[in-house]
Design a protein around this motif. Structure first.
Motif, PDB file in Angstrom:
ATOM      1  N   ARG A 192       4.484  -1.213  -2.426  1.00 31.88           N
ATOM      2  CA  ARG A 192       3.455  -0.200  -2.183  1.00 31.88           C
ATOM      3  C   ARG A 192       2.454  -0.130  -3.323  1.00 31.88           C
ATOM      4  O   ARG A 192       1.258   0.084  -3.102  1.00 31.88           O
ATOM      5  CB  ARG A 192       4.094   1.180  -1.981  1.00 31.88           C
ATOM      6  N   VAL A 193       2.936  -0.283  -4.563  1.00 32.96           N
ATOM      7  CA  VAL A 193       2.018  -0.267  -5.708  1.00 32.96           C
ATOM      8  C   VAL A 193       1.057  -1.449  -5.605  1.00 32.96           C
ATOM      9  O   VAL A 193      -0.161  -1.302  -5.788  1.00 32.96           O
ATOM     10  CB  VAL A 193       2.788  -0.305  -7.040  1.00 32.96           C
ATOM     11  N   ALA A 194       1.608  -2.632  -5.318  1.00 33.77           N
ATOM     12  CA  ALA A 194       0.753  -3.808  -5.162  1.00 33.77           C
ATOM     13  C   ALA A 194      -0.250  -3.597  -4.028  1.00 33.77           C
ATOM     14  O   ALA A 194      -1.433  -3.957  -4.152  1.00 33.77           O
ATOM     15  CB  ALA A 194       1.602  -5.046  -4.906  1.00 33.77           C
ATOM     16  N   ASP A 195       0.183  -2.978  -2.932  1.00 34.65           N
ATOM     17  CA  ASP A 195      -0.716  -2.737  -1.794  1.00 34.65           C
ATOM     18  C   ASP A 195      -1.855  -1.797  -2.179  1.00 34.65           C
ATOM     19  O   ASP A 195      -2.991  -1.958  -1.700  1.00 34.65           O
ATOM     20  CB  ASP A 195       0.061  -2.145  -0.620  1.00 34.65           C
ATOM     21  N   LYS A 196      -1.558  -0.811  -3.020  1.00 32.81           N
ATOM     22  CA  LYS A 196      -2.619   0.100  -3.465  1.00 32.81           C
ATOM     23  C   LYS A 196      -3.693  -0.643  -4.243  1.00 32.81           C
ATOM     24  O   LYS A 196      -4.888  -0.373  -4.106  1.00 32.81           O
ATOM     25  CB  LYS A 196      -2.022   1.210  -4.339  1.00 32.81           C
ATOM     26  N   VAL A 197      -3.265  -1.578  -5.086  1.00 29.81           N
ATOM     27  CA  VAL A 197      -4.217  -2.361  -5.871  1.00 29.81           C
ATOM     28  C   VAL A 197      -5.076  -3.208  -4.929  1.00 29.81           C
ATOM     29  O   VAL A 197      -6.309  -3.264  -5.066  1.00 29.81           O
ATOM     30  CB  VAL A 197      -3.484  -3.254  -6.881  1.00 29.81           C
ATOM     31  N   VAL A 198      -4.428  -3.849  -3.963  1.00 31.13           N
ATOM     32  CA  VAL A 198      -5.162  -4.671  -3.010  1.00 31.13           C
ATOM     33  C   VAL A 198      -6.168  -3.819  -2.245  1.00 31.13           C
ATOM     34  O   VAL A 198      -7.334  -4.205  -2.046  1.00 31.13           O
ATOM     35  CB  VAL A 198      -4.191  -5.372  -2.034  1.00 31.13           C
ATOM     36  N   ASP A 199      -5.720  -2.641  -1.814  1.00 30.68           N
ATOM     37  CA  ASP A 199      -6.604  -1.740  -1.065  1.00 30.68           C
ATOM     38  C   ASP A 199      -7.820  -1.348  -1.905  1.00 30.68           C
ATOM     39  O   ASP A 199      -8.957  -1.331  -1.398  1.00 30.68           O
ATOM     40  CB  ASP A 199      -5.819  -0.502  -0.647  1.00 30.68           C
ATOM     41  N   ARG A 200      -7.592  -1.047  -3.174  1.00 29.27           N
ATOM     42  CA  ARG A 200      -8.692  -0.631  -4.052  1.00 29.27           C
ATOM     43  C   ARG A 200      -9.643  -1.788  -4.371  1.00 29.27           C
ATOM     44  O   ARG A 200     -10.768  -1.559  -4.817  1.00 29.27           O
ATOM     45  CB  ARG A 200      -8.127  -0.047  -5.343  1.00 29.27           C
ATOM     46  N   CYS A 201      -9.170  -2.988  -4.153  1.00 25.00           N
ATOM     47  CA  CYS A 201     -10.022  -4.166  -4.378  1.00 25.00           C
ATOM     48  C   CYS A 201     -10.652  -4.657  -3.080  1.00 25.00           C
ATOM     49  O   CYS A 201     -11.099  -5.812  -3.001  1.00 25.00           O
ATOM     50  CB  CYS A 201      -9.212  -5.277  -5.040  1.00 25.00           C
ATOM     51  N   GLY A 202     -10.658  -3.829  -2.054  1.00 20.99           N
ATOM     52  CA  GLY A 202     -11.322  -4.184  -0.808  1.00 20.99           C
ATOM     53  C   GLY A 202     -10.489  -4.987   0.150  1.00 20.99           C
ATOM     54  O   GLY A 202     -11.017  -5.599   1.083  1.00 20.99           O
ATOM     55  N   GLY A 203      -9.171  -5.017  -0.069  1.00 24.58           N
ATOM     56  CA  GLY A 203      -8.289  -5.702   0.865  1.00 24.58           C
ATOM     57  C   GLY A 203      -7.921  -7.122   0.483  1.00 24.58           C
ATOM     58  O   GLY A 203      -7.157  -7.785   1.203  1.00 24.58           O
ATOM     59  N   ASP A 204      -8.423  -7.592  -0.658  1.00 26.63           N
ATOM     60  CA  ASP A 204      -8.125  -8.973  -1.065  1.00 26.63           C
ATOM     61  C   ASP A 204      -8.219  -9.065  -2.589  1.00 26.63           C
ATOM     62  O   ASP A 204      -9.218  -8.647  -3.175  1.00 26.63           O
ATOM     63  CB  ASP A 204      -9.125  -9.929  -0.413  1.00 26.63           C
ATOM     64  N   VAL A 205      -7.163  -9.581  -3.230  1.00 23.98           N
ATOM     65  CA  VAL A 205      -7.197  -9.734  -4.693  1.00 23.98           C
ATOM     66  C   VAL A 205      -7.251 -11.202  -5.103  1.00 23.98           C
ATOM     67  O   VAL A 205      -7.103 -11.516  -6.287  1.00 23.98           O
ATOM     68  CB  VAL A 205      -5.973  -9.054  -5.359  1.00 23.98           C
ATOM     69  N   ALA A 206      -7.443 -12.108  -4.153  1.00 19.53           N
ATOM     70  CA  ALA A 206      -7.549 -13.531  -4.504  1.00 19.53           C
ATOM     71  C   ALA A 206      -8.732 -13.723  -5.451  1.00 19.53           C
ATOM     72  O   ALA A 206      -9.874 -13.401  -5.110  1.00 19.53           O
ATOM     73  CB  ALA A 206      -7.726 -14.374  -3.248  1.00 19.53           C
ATOM     74  N   GLY A 207      -8.453 -14.194  -6.652  1.00 24.10           N
ATOM     75  CA  GLY A 207      -9.489 -14.406  -7.657  1.00 24.10           C
ATOM     76  C   GLY A 207      -9.866 -13.164  -8.426  1.00 24.10           C
ATOM     77  O   GLY A 207     -10.642 -13.250  -9.398  1.00 24.10           O
ATOM     78  N   ALA A 208      -9.344 -11.987  -8.033  1.00 28.26           N
ATOM     79  CA  ALA A 208      -9.662 -10.746  -8.744  1.00 28.26           C
ATOM     80  C   ALA A 208      -8.916 -10.695 -10.074  1.00 28.26           C
ATOM     81  O   ALA A 208      -7.803 -11.219 -10.202  1.00 28.26           O
ATOM     82  CB  ALA A 208      -9.297  -9.541  -7.886  1.00 28.26           C
ATOM     83  N   ARG A 209      -9.543 -10.070 -11.052  1.00 25.08           N
ATOM     84  CA  ARG A 209      -8.894  -9.899 -12.356  1.00 25.08           C
ATOM     85  C   ARG A 209      -8.280  -8.500 -12.405  1.00 25.08           C
ATOM     86  O   ARG A 209      -8.994  -7.500 -12.250  1.00 25.08           O
ATOM     87  CB  ARG A 209      -9.901 -10.080 -13.485  1.00 25.08           C
ATOM     88  N   ILE A 210      -6.994  -8.445 -12.597  1.00 22.20           N
ATOM     89  CA  ILE A 210      -6.253  -7.181 -12.620  1.00 22.20           C
ATOM     90  C   ILE A 210      -5.655  -6.984 -14.011  1.00 22.20           C
ATOM     91  O   ILE A 210      -4.993  -7.880 -14.537  1.00 22.20           O
ATOM     92  CB  ILE A 210      -5.125  -7.163 -11.561  1.00 22.20           C
ATOM     93  N   GLY A 211      -5.887  -5.815 -14.592  1.00 23.69           N
ATOM     94  CA  GLY A 211      -5.293  -5.475 -15.886  1.00 23.69           C
ATOM     95  C   GLY A 211      -4.033  -4.655 -15.696  1.00 23.69           C
ATOM     96  O   GLY A 211      -3.990  -3.738 -14.864  1.00 23.69           O
ATOM     97  N   LEU A 212      -2.994  -4.989 -16.441  1.00 24.11           N
ATOM     98  CA  LEU A 212      -1.708  -4.292 -16.351  1.00 24.11           C
ATOM     99  C   LEU A 212      -1.437  -3.567 -17.662  1.00 24.11           C
ATOM    100  O   LEU A 212      -1.443  -4.186 -18.731  1.00 24.11           O
ATOM    101  CB  LEU A 212      -0.580  -5.272 -16.064  1.00 24.11           C
ATOM    102  N   LEU A 213      -1.171  -2.275 -17.598  1.00 24.37           N
ATOM    103  CA  LEU A 213      -0.792  -1.495 -18.775  1.00 24.37           C
ATOM    104  C   LEU A 213       0.709  -1.250 -18.717  1.00 24.37           C
ATOM    105  O   LEU A 213       1.196  -0.461 -17.905  1.00 24.37           O
ATOM    106  CB  LEU A 213      -1.551  -0.167 -18.807  1.00 24.37           C
ATOM    107  N   GLY A 214       1.454  -1.958 -19.551  1.00 27.00           N
ATOM    108  CA  GLY A 214       2.905  -1.836 -19.585  1.00 27.00           C
ATOM    109  C   GLY A 214       3.589  -2.945 -18.816  1.00 27.00           C
ATOM    110  O   GLY A 214       3.222  -3.237 -17.676  1.00 27.00           O
TER     111      GLY A 214
END
Length: 429
Positions: free
Chosen positions: A293-315
């Protein structure tokens, strides 16, 4: 209290904490480990484990002579009245705990044990281990006792010196009283039971905590669908004296060195005994669901696709206050995002020295993790993350989006910087 001669086999966080704390209580303790470099560092007073107060206790014990370190089993075990086994019992391929290290040590020391000595399993071990080790020892004059540990990483010294209870599982009253007496200065309630029940206590406790965490995360999902606030819900639950307030915080799922392997081992034991344990099985399934679900939230916030998106992780560690990456939910979520093609940068105060882990490029601070990011995900609630300059974070991000999987932040703080915040089981009002 009578001082005892004690050998502690294994100098991990359980063994080292146990040895140092027993020395503080006035016992004569010899700690041994197969890692010669670790023993050399400990003799120099260097403690690599992140545990508040542990370094000071080791130095104190070494200075008084009550705590010694050796690589030689013979030197540690010979003459010891009590031998504590604090060895790794990792999850095996079948889900049960792997007793290879424990059985190897027992085979090595059986001829070295003094007559009347007591061998104690501190490691988390499967049901029936005490009986199994007794057969392996082949010594009618040596008793095997189960004395499970209940130490939280990051709070191990505190937990040892202020225990909720001391559990001792033994068939022989003399052995039970000897082991219970080691802890008598602590004034804790002692539970004297049979070995099988003692072996089950640790698994049963961790299985219940895992179920409790999964339940709270289920409530968080329900709150998101209905407009409720999981923190308000759990605050109301905590006021009920029948419900303990701990482990009622929603998050990205549970992990670490204990809960995953202990739930797997308990389910394996249940399978062997033809018992279903449906609640625990559901809790394990739910944990994977909530990480996804956490991963899905990130995908949703990125417009439904994270292919090639840069994601920062804290922790990256499984919780704040430890450097332990084992079964970290942060890394599980990182793998899910990487599988969808995301480019990951991560920062953790305890892992800043790493160059990469589990497909994550590790960087030296939180702002570097946020640089050019299409989304930022807070996965481990280190205190320093609450003190970040969110205006600076927003400035370096490509898209000001933050998924706070731990509900660590006051959403108004990133909000004032123009960052879109999304928590777990919470909605902005």
């Amino acid at each position: 209290m009578e001082s005892r001669r004690i050998a502690v086999v294994g100098c991990g966080y359980v063994g080292l904490t146990t040895g140092a704390c027993l020395a503080k209580l006035g016992h004569e303790v010899s700690c041994c480990d197969v890692d010669g470099e670790k023993i050399a560092r400990l003799r120099r007073g260097e403690v690599d484990i992140r545990e508040p107060g542990l370094g000071e206790l080791v130095a104190e014990g070494a200075a008084t002579g009550g705590l010694r370190f050796t690589r030689d089993n013979r030197q540690a075990v010979s003459g010891a009245e009590v031998v504590l086994l604090c060895l790794p019992t990792p999850m095996g391929a079948d889900g049960d705990a792997d007793l290879g290290a424990v059985e190897s040590v027992v085979g090595d020391i059986r001829a070295l044990l003094a007559r009347g000595a007591v061998v104690v399993t501190k490691s988390t071990v499967p049901v029936g281990t005490a009986e199994r080790l007794g057969r392996l020892l082949g010594r009618e004059d040596v008793a095997v006792v189960s004395n499970p540990e209940f130490l939280r990483e990051g709070h191990a010294v505190e937990d040892f010196l202020n225990p909720d209870r001391v559990v001792v599982g033994a068939d022989e009253p003399r052995a039970a009283e000897l082991v219970a007496g080691l802890y008598s200065p602590l004034g804790a309630r002692t539970v004297l039971i049979d070995p099988v029940s003692a072996e089950l206590v640790k698994y049963a406790s961790n299985g219940f905590l895992a179920t409790k965490l999964s339940y709270v995360n289920d409530l968080a999902e329900l709150c998101e669908r209905t407009g409720g606030d999981v923190e308000a819900v759990t605050e109301g639950m905590k006021r009920d004296h029948r419900i303990a307030p701990s482990f009622l915080r929603a998050g990205p799922g549970w992990g670490g060195s204990c809960l995953p392997k202990d739930t797997a081992a308990l389910l394996r034991t249940a399978d062997t005994a033809s018992v279903e344990l449906p609640l625990l099985r559901a809790a394990v399934r739910a944990n994977g669901h909530h990480q996804a679900r956490v991963a899905d939230k990130v995908v949703d916030r990125c417009g439904g696709d994270v292919a090639g998106a840069r994601i920062g992780l804290l922790g990256l560690t499984f919780k704040a206050g430890t450097g332990d990456l084992r079964d970290s939910p942060a890394l599980a979520i990182a793998r899910l995002l990487a599988d969808r093609g995301a480019q990951l940068r991560g920062y953790d105060p305890e892992c800043a020295q790493l160059s990469a882990v589990a497909g994550v490029r590790c960087v030296g601070d939180a702002y570097l993790a946020a640089e050019d990011a299409d989304a930022l995900v807070l996965l481990t609630d280190w205190p320093e993350f609450a003190e970040l300059d969110w205006a600076k974070v927003a400035e370096v991000m490509r898209a000001p989006v933050l998924v706070d999987a731990r509900n660590q932040l006051d959403p108004r703080e990133p909000g004032r910087a123009g960052i879109t915040w999304r928590g777990t089981g919470r909605t902005l009002r």
